[in-house]
Motif scaffolding. Sequence first.
Motif, PDB file in Angstrom:
ATOM      1  N   VAL A   1       2.158   1.798  -3.269  1.00  0.00           N
ATOM      2  CA  VAL A   1       1.290   2.265  -4.318  1.00  0.00           C
ATOM      3  C   VAL A   1       1.001   3.872  -4.210  1.00  0.00           C
ATOM      4  O   VAL A   1       0.809   4.657  -5.140  1.00  0.00           O
ATOM      5  CB  VAL A   1      -0.099   1.316  -4.237  1.00  0.00           C
ATOM      6  CG1 VAL A   1      -1.454   2.085  -4.976  1.00  0.00           C
ATOM      7  CG2 VAL A   1       0.083   0.165  -4.788  1.00  0.00           C
ATOM      8  N   SER A   2       0.864   4.145  -2.889  1.00  0.00           N
ATOM      9  CA  SER A   2       0.640   5.641  -2.629  1.00  0.00           C
ATOM     10  C   SER A   2       1.869   6.468  -3.288  1.00  0.00           C
ATOM     11  O   SER A   2       1.683   7.614  -3.849  1.00  0.00           O
ATOM     12  CB  SER A   2       0.508   6.041  -0.997  1.00  0.00           C
ATOM     13  OG  SER A   2      -0.587   5.130  -0.534  1.00  0.00           O
TER      14      SER A   2
ATOM     15  N   TRP B   1       9.295   9.165 -15.406  1.00  0.00           N
ATOM     16  CA  TRP B   1       8.011   9.393 -14.710  1.00  0.00           C
ATOM     17  C   TRP B   1       7.383   8.099 -14.416  1.00  0.00           C
ATOM     18  O   TRP B   1       7.872   7.033 -15.085  1.00  0.00           O
ATOM     19  CB  TRP B   1       6.931   9.836 -15.633  1.00  0.00           C
ATOM     20  CG  TRP B   1       7.137  11.433 -15.789  1.00  0.00           C
ATOM     21  CD1 TRP B   1       7.523  12.060 -16.975  1.00  0.00           C
ATOM     22  CD2 TRP B   1       7.252  12.602 -14.770  1.00  0.00           C
ATOM     23  NE1 TRP B   1       7.665  13.380 -16.821  1.00  0.00           N
ATOM     24  CE2 TRP B   1       7.489  13.558 -15.340  1.00  0.00           C
ATOM     25  CE3 TRP B   1       6.807  12.524 -13.473  1.00  0.00           C
ATOM     26  CZ2 TRP B   1       7.519  14.980 -15.112  1.00  0.00           C
ATOM     27  CZ3 TRP B   1       6.666  13.863 -12.712  1.00  0.00           C
ATOM     28  CH2 TRP B   1       6.974  14.822 -13.721  1.00  0.00           C
TER      29      TRP B   1
ATOM     30  N   GLU C   1       0.741  -1.350  -0.061  1.00  0.00           N
ATOM     31  CA  GLU C   1      -0.006   0.071   0.011  1.00  0.00           C
ATOM     32  C   GLU C   1       1.120   1.214  -0.092  1.00  0.00           C
ATOM     33  O   GLU C   1       0.435   2.202  -0.627  1.00  0.00           O
ATOM     34  CB  GLU C   1      -0.994   0.014   1.093  1.00  0.00           C
ATOM     35  CG  GLU C   1      -1.871   1.405   1.137  1.00  0.00           C
ATOM     36  CD  GLU C   1      -2.962   1.222   0.226  1.00  0.00           C
ATOM     37  OE1 GLU C   1      -3.224   2.247  -0.206  1.00  0.00           O
ATOM     38  OE2 GLU C   1      -3.393   0.295  -0.382  1.00  0.00           O
TER      39      GLU C   1
ATOM     40  N   ASP D   1       4.387   5.623 -12.409  1.00  0.00           N
ATOM     41  CA  ASP D   1       2.907   5.546 -11.796  1.00  0.00           C
ATOM     42  C   ASP D   1       2.519   4.043 -11.451  1.00  0.00           C
ATOM     43  O   ASP D   1       3.635   3.226 -11.637  1.00  0.00           O
ATOM     44  CB  ASP D   1       1.927   6.177 -12.805  1.00  0.00           C
ATOM     45  CG  ASP D   1       0.706   6.669 -12.284  1.00  0.00           C
ATOM     46  OD1 ASP D   1       0.257   6.304 -11.064  1.00  0.00           O
ATOM     47  OD2 ASP D   1       0.029   7.345 -12.990  1.00  0.00           O
ATOM     48  N   THR D   2       1.384   3.811 -11.268  1.00  0.00           N
ATOM     49  CA  THR D   2       0.956   2.298 -11.161  1.00  0.00           C
ATOM     50  C   THR D   2      -0.426   2.333 -11.491  1.00  0.00           C
ATOM     51  O   THR D   2      -1.151   3.381 -11.272  1.00  0.00           O
ATOM     52  CB  THR D   2       1.087   1.872  -9.462  1.00  0.00           C
ATOM     53  OG1 THR D   2       0.721   0.633  -9.437  1.00  0.00           O
ATOM     54  CG2 THR D   2       0.415   2.768  -8.590  1.00  0.00           C
ATOM     55  N   ASP D   3      -0.789   1.350 -12.064  1.00  0.00           N
ATOM     56  CA  ASP D   3      -2.286   0.800 -12.124  1.00  0.00           C
ATOM     57  C   ASP D   3      -2.997   0.336 -11.246  1.00  0.00           C
ATOM     58  O   ASP D   3      -3.931  -0.501 -11.042  1.00  0.00           O
ATOM     59  CB  ASP D   3      -2.485  -0.103 -13.427  1.00  0.00           C
ATOM     60  CG  ASP D   3      -1.690  -1.259 -13.486  1.00  0.00           C
ATOM     61  OD1 ASP D   3      -1.299  -1.616 -12.304  1.00  0.00           O
ATOM     62  OD2 ASP D   3      -1.618  -2.067 -14.355  1.00  0.00           O
ATOM     63  N   GLY D   4      -2.039   0.245  -9.965  1.00  0.00           N
ATOM     64  CA  GLY D   4      -2.698  -0.557  -8.596  1.00  0.00           C
ATOM     65  C   GLY D   4      -2.031  -2.093  -8.603  1.00  0.00           C
ATOM     66  O   GLY D   4      -2.140  -2.617  -7.494  1.00  0.00           O
TER      67      GLY D   4
ATOM     68  N   LEU E   1       3.758   5.787  -5.565  1.00  0.00           N
ATOM     69  CA  LEU E   1       3.882   5.803  -7.117  1.00  0.00           C
ATOM     70  C   LEU E   1       2.641   6.768  -7.563  1.00  0.00           C
ATOM     71  O   LEU E   1       2.903   7.185  -8.789  1.00  0.00           O
ATOM     72  CB  LEU E   1       3.537   4.647  -7.587  1.00  0.00           C
ATOM     73  CG  LEU E   1       4.758   3.545  -7.397  1.00  0.00           C
ATOM     74  CD1 LEU E   1       4.327   2.061  -7.669  1.00  0.00           C
ATOM     75  CD2 LEU E   1       6.046   4.014  -8.038  1.00  0.00           C
ATOM     76  N   HIS E   2       1.606   7.117  -6.826  1.00  0.00           N
ATOM     77  CA  HIS E   2       0.656   7.980  -7.286  1.00  0.00           C
ATOM     78  C   HIS E   2       1.123   9.366  -7.138  1.00  0.00           C
ATOM     79  O   HIS E   2       0.315  10.134  -7.553  1.00  0.00           O
ATOM     80  CB  HIS E   2      -0.624   7.688  -6.633  1.00  0.00           C
ATOM     81  CG  HIS E   2      -1.356   6.548  -7.179  1.00  0.00           C
ATOM     82  ND1 HIS E   2      -1.960   6.400  -8.447  1.00  0.00           N
ATOM     83  CD2 HIS E   2      -1.938   5.360  -6.498  1.00  0.00           C
ATOM     84  CE1 HIS E   2      -2.626   5.216  -8.714  1.00  0.00           C
ATOM     85  NE2 HIS E   2      -2.488   4.594  -7.444  1.00  0.00           N
ATOM     86  N   GLN E   3       2.051   9.559  -6.681  1.00  0.00           N
ATOM     87  CA  GLN E   3       2.555  11.052  -6.072  1.00  0.00           C
ATOM     88  C   GLN E   3       3.667  11.288  -7.257  1.00  0.00           C
ATOM     89  O   GLN E   3       4.226  10.349  -8.004  1.00  0.00           O
ATOM     90  CB  GLN E   3       3.327  11.142  -4.782  1.00  0.00           C
ATOM     91  CG  GLN E   3       2.563  10.798  -3.504  1.00  0.00           C
ATOM     92  CD  GLN E   3       3.289  11.102  -2.588  1.00  0.00           C
ATOM     93  OE1 GLN E   3       3.974  12.109  -2.373  1.00  0.00           O
ATOM     94  NE2 GLN E   3       3.272   9.986  -1.440  1.00  0.00           N
TER      95      GLN E   3
END
Length: 73
Positions: free
Chosen positions: A8-9, A34, A5, A36-39, A11-13
């Motif tokens: 994931v948090s 850059w 978790e 990110d994540t798709d979860g 990677l969303h920043q």
Amino acid sequence: MNLPEGLVSLLHQPSLCFLTTLMPDGAPQMTQTWVDTDGERVVINTVQGFQKVKNVERDPRVTVCVTDPSRPQ
């Protein structure tokens, strides 16, 4: 592998990400990119034809380093 978790948090920043791939001669090649994540997966921004894409297509072993913007050290 399930992404933790906290990862994931992060990677969303908007976080600095460094991707290291291997050149044909085995030398490391590091680029800032850059992330990110798709979860479920780490998603790396790239463009077809870039060296990092060629390297990953040839040898999928990589290292990903993501810097937490609130604790960059």
